[in-house]
Each structure stands twice: as structure tokens, then as C-alpha cells.
Design a protein around this motif. Structure first.
Motif, mmCIF file in Angstrom:
data_model
loop_
_atom_site.group_PDB
_atom_site.id
_atom_site.type_symbol
_atom_site.label_atom_id
_atom_site.label_comp_id
_atom_site.label_asym_id
_atom_site.label_seq_id
_atom_site.Cartn_x
_atom_site.Cartn_y
_atom_site.Cartn_z
ATOM 1 N N ALA A 31 -3.580 -6.739 3.135
ATOM 2 C CA ALA A 31 -2.500 -7.625 3.712
ATOM 3 C C ALA A 31 -1.886 -7.355 4.886
ATOM 4 O O ALA A 31 -1.856 -8.181 6.111
ATOM 5 N N LEU A 32 -1.508 -6.320 5.035
ATOM 6 C CA LEU A 32 -0.488 -5.746 6.112
ATOM 7 C C LEU A 32 -1.391 -5.464 7.264
ATOM 8 O O LEU A 32 -1.217 -5.946 8.418
ATOM 9 N N PHE A 33 -2.546 -5.249 7.196
ATOM 10 C CA PHE A 33 -3.674 -5.111 8.256
ATOM 11 C C PHE A 33 -3.977 -6.521 8.924
ATOM 12 O O PHE A 33 -4.183 -6.367 9.975
ATOM 13 N N ASN A 34 -3.878 -7.657 8.248
ATOM 14 C CA ASN A 34 -4.300 -8.765 8.809
ATOM 15 C C ASN A 34 -2.914 -9.691 8.966
ATOM 16 O O ASN A 34 -2.835 -10.811 9.343
ATOM 17 N N ALA A 47 8.132 1.634 1.888
ATOM 18 C CA ALA A 47 8.959 1.835 0.885
ATOM 19 C C ALA A 47 8.365 1.908 -0.564
ATOM 20 O O ALA A 47 8.810 2.689 -1.321
ATOM 21 N N ALA A 48 7.180 0.919 -0.793
ATOM 22 C CA ALA A 48 6.686 0.887 -2.048
ATOM 23 C C ALA A 48 5.885 2.067 -2.254
ATOM 24 O O ALA A 48 5.684 2.470 -3.694
ATOM 25 N N CYS A 49 5.709 2.881 -1.202
ATOM 26 C CA CYS A 49 4.863 3.952 -1.433
ATOM 27 C C CYS A 49 5.519 5.210 -2.134
ATOM 28 O O CYS A 49 5.365 6.483 -2.523
ATOM 29 N N ASN A 50 7.068 4.897 -2.130
ATOM 30 C CA ASN A 50 7.873 5.678 -2.814
ATOM 31 C C ASN A 50 7.636 6.022 -4.555
ATOM 32 O O ASN A 50 7.821 6.840 -4.912
ATOM 33 N N GLY A 51 7.016 5.003 -4.915
ATOM 34 C CA GLY A 51 6.582 5.056 -6.477
ATOM 35 C C GLY A 51 5.194 5.297 -6.611
ATOM 36 O O GLY A 51 4.779 5.316 -7.983
ATOM 37 N N ARG A 52 4.541 5.699 -5.675
ATOM 38 C CA ARG A 52 3.068 6.228 -5.803
ATOM 39 C C ARG A 52 3.070 7.374 -6.253
ATOM 40 O O ARG A 52 3.495 8.368 -5.879
ATOM 41 N N PRO A 53 2.133 7.647 -7.152
ATOM 42 C CA PRO A 53 1.848 9.164 -7.565
ATOM 43 C C PRO A 53 1.480 10.005 -6.335
ATOM 44 O O PRO A 53 0.517 9.379 -5.553
ATOM 45 N N ALA A 54 1.477 11.151 -6.554
ATOM 46 C CA ALA A 54 0.934 12.074 -5.646
ATOM 47 C C ALA A 54 -0.632 12.049 -5.501
ATOM 48 O O ALA A 54 -1.082 12.073 -6.778
ATOM 49 N N THR A 55 -1.134 12.103 -4.397
ATOM 50 C CA THR A 55 -2.921 12.371 -4.560
ATOM 51 C C THR A 55 -3.198 13.609 -4.107
ATOM 52 O O THR A 55 -2.507 14.375 -3.227
ATOM 53 N N ARG A 56 -4.254 14.080 -4.679
ATOM 54 C CA ARG A 56 -4.906 15.339 -3.933
ATOM 55 C C ARG A 56 -5.650 15.085 -2.633
ATOM 56 O O ARG A 56 -6.308 13.989 -2.382
ATOM 57 N N GLY A 57 -5.552 16.308 -1.773
ATOM 58 C CA GLY A 57 -6.122 15.995 -0.647
ATOM 59 C C GLY A 57 -5.591 14.933 0.323
ATOM 60 O O GLY A 57 -4.347 14.544 0.360
ATOM 61 N N TYR A 58 -6.410 14.449 1.278
ATOM 62 C CA TYR A 58 -5.954 13.398 2.306
ATOM 63 C C TYR A 58 -5.814 11.983 1.580
ATOM 64 O O TYR A 58 -6.303 11.694 0.788
ATOM 65 N N ASP A 59 -4.287 11.533 2.084
ATOM 66 C CA ASP A 59 -3.834 10.198 1.462
ATOM 67 C C ASP A 59 -4.063 9.257 2.483
ATOM 68 O O ASP A 59 -3.459 9.495 3.653
ATOM 69 N N SER A 60 -4.691 8.251 2.333
ATOM 70 C CA SER A 60 -5.101 7.364 3.259
ATOM 71 C C SER A 60 -3.622 6.483 3.876
ATOM 72 O O SER A 60 -3.659 5.927 5.110
ATOM 73 N N TYR A 61 -2.739 6.644 2.857
ATOM 74 C CA TYR A 61 -1.579 5.746 3.269
ATOM 75 C C TYR A 61 -0.695 6.726 4.492
ATOM 76 O O TYR A 61 0.159 6.026 4.924
ATOM 77 N N ALA A 62 -1.165 7.631 4.791
ATOM 78 C CA ALA A 62 -0.477 8.463 5.658
ATOM 79 C C ALA A 62 -0.813 7.758 6.992
ATOM 80 O O ALA A 62 -0.028 7.896 8.044
ATOM 81 N N SER A 63 -1.944 6.965 7.197
ATOM 82 C CA SER A 63 -2.202 6.335 8.505
ATOM 83 C C SER A 63 -2.253 4.839 8.288
ATOM 84 O O SER A 63 -3.127 4.149 8.422
ATOM 85 N N LEU A 64 -1.094 4.368 7.565
ATOM 86 C CA LEU A 64 -1.016 2.848 7.385
ATOM 87 C C LEU A 64 -0.866 2.015 8.754
ATOM 88 O O LEU A 64 -0.074 2.633 9.547
ATOM 89 N N VAL A 65 -1.671 1.210 8.728
ATOM 90 C CA VAL A 65 -1.790 0.360 9.921
ATOM 91 C C VAL A 65 -1.714 -1.066 9.772
ATOM 92 O O VAL A 65 -2.002 -1.597 9.029
ATOM 93 N N CYS A 66 -0.826 -1.627 10.786
ATOM 94 C CA CYS A 66 -0.593 -2.963 10.988
ATOM 95 C C CYS A 66 -0.770 -3.145 12.420
ATOM 96 O O CYS A 66 0.091 -2.810 13.337
ATOM 97 N N PRO A 67 -1.876 -3.715 12.892
ATOM 98 C CA PRO A 67 -2.166 -3.958 14.139
ATOM 99 C C PRO A 67 -1.108 -4.776 14.946
ATOM 100 O O PRO A 67 -0.865 -4.707 16.110
ATOM 101 N N ALA A 68 -0.411 -5.624 14.229
ATOM 102 C CA ALA A 68 0.878 -6.468 14.887
ATOM 103 C C ALA A 68 1.853 -5.699 15.206
ATOM 104 O O ALA A 68 2.710 -5.975 16.098
ATOM 105 N N LEU A 69 1.996 -4.401 14.914
ATOM 106 C CA LEU A 69 3.181 -3.534 15.104
ATOM 107 C C LEU A 69 2.831 -2.639 16.470
ATOM 108 O O LEU A 69 1.586 -2.049 16.545
ATOM 109 N N PRO A 70 3.463 -2.740 17.438
ATOM 110 C CA PRO A 70 3.172 -2.192 18.666
ATOM 111 C C PRO A 70 2.912 -0.659 18.527
ATOM 112 O O PRO A 70 3.737 -0.108 17.676
#
Length: 504
Positions: A362-365, A382-405
């Protein structure tokens, strides 16, 4: 409903019209009723103001008083009066709900008897540019497939094109094969007309029917009229011209006014048309050509708010995305839509990967202005504060919103830290791990916010943890330092190219 509504289901007419619109087989033909809310005047009020200026009776018909005004004051003064009343310099989109919905119908061809500029301003505001057609030269210059707005009664920018007073109407009616009549006949071969914004109180409605009927040598094409008023006389007029009439105030009696029932009807028609357009198939993301935007309405926004308040998260998310993905949101609704997105994020279960992935999509669109995009991005972070840790690369490290300059992700991350602080949430190691990527490039943010960004980094990495913060660690650049938009442009450049073929 029609004059014989006991036999014809009005909702079947909506289905019929939506199917025609989806196939570009129904041509909207709209009148002054759509513009009254913004202009503050319709035919009767305009005639009254014109009469007052030259000392005539206030109940003089508009067609008559227009000719008298032009005779007494001169053509230049007459045009100046019309410009003052009908040509808007600053659009108030809260007062053009029907124009926005007309744009949302995604039709390449529209006719109007209006001489105002409200549709042109509304369409342009949302990136939908129509060529205004007043003369045969306008027709000859138009390109195949170009969106056209045919101003059937002219425009003040070309005084000779105006059909306003009784004399100009008579002249138009006597003209053999007027270019716009020929255009209308050609456009309606195999198509139908949808009259919008006319009522019996509009002295032009019978004239419009007569003009179109004359253009077709005596037979009015199969047509529909969506009426503001529930008027038996209107039904009789429609019957005479074999026009099917729908009265929205009958269909939606819970609406507080005829105008709101009319707008609600257009919204239903847009929704049904869009459903059929999707069913007919979609093109790929990189298709050549301008995509006609969906434009959000007050009604849709209220419906989404209700879904977020009362429906399960999955349903609420679907309601938000169906309404606002890749959608143009009018300025007066942007704050509300941003708040709805933040409320939706608050309802997600951060530990539920499905919920979070849906929010990421939804954020991407999300297509609101930068300030709203920053708030929306910060809410998901901020919601990611409640996510459990993941092993290896976490895709949320590159969270994308194209409307954000480009370059403002560190500012969004700082806003996320501030949100967590306001809620009293303890910042987790998983959040810090993701925020290390989000804060990358913090040193390049605008000077006006750099101090606050640094302060939020220190808040996220307090005490001994500061040594592990982005302030004391360097990170290798990603994709040779290219931004999301630069990477996207590079991918598009590698796509095969083809000539842009005209479309109907």
C-alpha cells in the motif's frame, strides 16, 4: 428511474450505462447544473444579474436578456460580463465533485453546453489534458486518440463561437451542417448520449434536444438523462424525445439533497464502469501513454474511514487500496487520507508478515504529496518496531514509497522514532537494525531538519549504543549511490521501444 419506472429497473440502466462507458460507447453531454455549486449561479440567476445591470425585469428569460444586454452595452461588455461570471481563475475542487467524477469516467470524448472553464481546470489539475474544440480549426488540429472536450455552444475566448442569446441560437439552428453538428453525428455512429446537469428549470434543455435531433436529421439517438429534479414535466419532455431518465433522488432517498444524490449516482456509475474496465483487461506497468487517474471523492473517503473503524484489517486494507492506490486525492482530502493510512497501520499486527507485506504494498502505491508520503512512510517504519528479527537480509531495510522524494528517507526514519517516543514504546534491536539502512545518507538531508534527524538517531541509539549508530558507522552505498527513481528510469530505458500508435 424513467417515466415508466415501474417497468424498467433503474439499477439495470446503471449497469447498461456502465457497460457502454467501459466500451467507450456512451458520450457524456453535460450542462450548467454541474457548475452551479462552484459558480454560484445558473441560468435564472445569471439572467437576473444581467437584467439588473441594464434595468430590465428580473424574470426576463436568459436568451432574451442576453441579446438586449449585448445591444445596449456592446459585445465587448457582454463578453466581459460572461468572463466575470463564468471563467474561474482559482479552482476550488471541493465545489467540483461532479467534474472530478466525469474525469474519473476515463472518457476521451465529452460534449458540453457550458461556457465556463471548470472541467478544463479540474481535468488539468489531475493530469488529464483535453483539447478544447470550438471551431473547425480545432478539429483539424486534433490528433487521433487525443482527449477532446467539445464546447457545443462555444466559449468566450472565441466570441463568434458563442451560442448564448436568442439570435445566436437561431443562427446556429439555421446553419446547415455546422462543423460541430457533423462531428456529433460522426461521434455517435454506434454510440449513445448521456445528458448530465440538465433539468426542466434549465430553459436550454428542450433546445439541446432539438439541436441534437436536428443534427441527426430528425431522430434523436438513443439517450439517457440524469436529472437533478424529480419533475413530471421533465418526464413528459423526455418521453417526447425518447430519452431514458434517471432521477438519483429517487434511487438514493437517504441523501440529504438532490445535488448529493446526483453526486452519489455518479460515484456508483464510476465504480461500476471501473469494474467493467478492469474486467476487460489491463495493460502492463510500462505501457506507453498517459494513464487517466482515478480521483478520490468525499464519499469514498468516508466509506474507507468506516471500513477502517469497523471492518477486519484485511477488509479495511482492501478498501483503502482499492480506493487510493495510484489515486489522485483532492487537496482538501489529503490530510484525511493520510490520517486513514496511519490508522490502518495502527491496526496491523507487526508480527504478522502478511499484514506488514500488505502495508508495504500500500505504501508503494501511496500517491500523496511529499509531506503525506513522509508521514505514511514513518508510520510503517514505526510499526516495524514490533516485528520479530529475521535472519539474513530483511527487505524492510529498503522500504520504498515512490511519492517520497529521494534523500528524505532519513527524515521519515526520524519521524518514526518520534512516533515511538510519543507512544512510549521501547525501541527494539530489530528496529535499530532496519533504521541503520533508513538513516543512510542522513548527512545530506536539508539543513533545516538535519539537527532533528541527528537528535532522533541519538534517541534510537541511547547511551553505549550510540557507537553502533549511523553517526559512527559508515555503510557501503547501494547500486552505486543511485536512488530508487534513477534505478527505475534506468530499467525503463532498457525496455524495447515502439512507435506510439494513435487510439480512438
Amino acid at each position: 428511474m424513467t417515466d415508466n419506472h415501474s417497468e424498467i429497473d433503474p439499477f439495470s440502466l446503471i449497469d447498461e450505462m456502465a457497460d457502454l462507458l467501459a466500451r467507450h460507447k456512451l458520450v457524456p453531454f453535460f450542462g450548467a447544473g454541474l457548475s452551479r455549486q462552484h459558480l454560484g449561479v445558473a441560468a435564472a440567476e445569471l439572467a437576473g444579474e444581467m437584467a439588473a445591470e441594464i434595468g430590465r425585469a428580473s424574470d426576463t428569460p436568459l436568451a432574451e436578456i442576453a441579446d438586449v444586454f449585448a445591444d445596449e452595452r456592446g459585445q465587448a461588455a457582454f463578453i466581459a460580463f460572461l468572463n466575470e461570471k463564468l471563467v474561474v481563475a482559482e479552482l476550488d475542487e471541493r465545489k467540483t465533485p461532479s467534474h472530478r467524477l466525469l474525469v474519473s469516467l476515463m472518457q476521451n470524448l465529452l460534449y458540453t453546453t457550458n461556457q465556463d472553464n471548470l472541467f478544463e481546470l479540474t481535468a488539468s489539475r489531475y493530469g488529464r489534458h483535453y483539447r478544447t474544440v470550438l471551431t473547425v480549426d480545432d478539429l483539424s488540429e486534433s490528433a487521433p486518440g487525443e482527449p477532446l472536450l467539445i464546447k457545443f455552444h462555444g466559449d468566450t475566448s472565441v466570441p463568434d463561437s458563442l451560442v448564448f442569446g436568442a439570435r445566436s441560437y437561431k443562427k446556429r439552428m439555421e446553419a446547415e451542417d455546422h462543423p460541430l453538428d457533423i462531428k456529433l453525428r460522426a461521434d455517435l455512429l454506434g454510440k449513445r448520449l448521456l445528458f448530465l446537469g440538465y433539468s426542466l428549470r434549465d430553459e436550454n434543455v428542450a433546445k439541446i434536444f432539438d439541436t441534437v435531433k436536428r443534427a441527426f436529421k430528425g431522430t434523436l439517438p438513443s439517450s439517457y438523462l440524469v436529472a437533478f429534479d424529480d419533475d413530471a414535466s421533465l418526464m413528459a419532455t423526455a418521453r417526447e424525445y425518447q430519452v431514458k431518465v434517471i432521477v438519483p433522488s429517487r434511487l438514493f432517498p437517504v441523501q440529504p439533497s438532490n445535488a448529493e444524490a446526483f453526486e452519489h449516482f455518479l460515484q456508483v456509475l464510476c465504480d461500476e464502469t471501473r469494474k467493467r474496465q478492469v474486467e476487460r483487461g489491463t495493460a502492463d506497468l510500462f505501457s506507453i501513454g498517459v494513464i487517466n487517474p482515478h480521483i478520490a471523492t468525499d464519499y469514498e473517503t468516508q466509506a474507507v474511514a468506516h471500513a477502517i473503524e469497523s471492518e477486519p484489517f484485511d477488509t479495511a486494507l482492501d478498501a483503502f487500496r482499492v480506493t487510493f492506490d495510484q489515486t489522485h486525492v483532492p487537496e482538501h482530502l489529503q490530510q484525511k487520507v493520510t490520517e486513514l493510512f496511519v490508522s490502518l497501520v495502527a491496526r496491523a499486527e507487526p508480527a504478522n508478515a502478511k499484514d506488514m507485506d500488505a502495508l508495504s504494498a500500500a505504501l508503494f502505491n501511496f500517491r500523496l504529496p511529499p509531506a503525506s508520503a513522509l508521514t505514511a512512510t514513518a508510520a510503517v517504519m514505526a510499526a516495524c518496531n514490533g516485528r520479530p528479527a529475521t535472519r539474513g537480509y530483511d527487505s524492510y531495510a529498503s522500504l520504498v514509497c515512490p511519492a517520497l522524494p529521494d534523500g528524505l528517507q532519513p527524515v521519515a526514519a526520524a519521524a518514526a522514532v518520534a512516533m515511538l517516543g510519543e507512544r512510549g514504546e521501547v525501541i527494539t534491536d530489530n528496529f535499530r537494525g532496519l533504521a541503520s539502512s533508513w538513516f543512510r545518507g542522513y548527512e545530506n538531508v536539508p539543513e533545516s531538519v538535519k539537527e532533528q534527524v541527528i537528535a532522533m538517531i541519538k534517541t534510537a541509539w541511547p547511551g553505549d549504543k550510540e557507537r553502533q549508530s549511523p553517526l559512527h558507522r559508515s555503510f557501503p552505498s547501494v547500486a552505486h549511490g543511485k536512488s530508487f527513481h534513477e534505478i527505475l528510469e534506468g530499467l525503463q530505458e532498457k525496455l524495447p521501444k515502439r512507435l506510439d500508435n494513435p487510439t480512438e
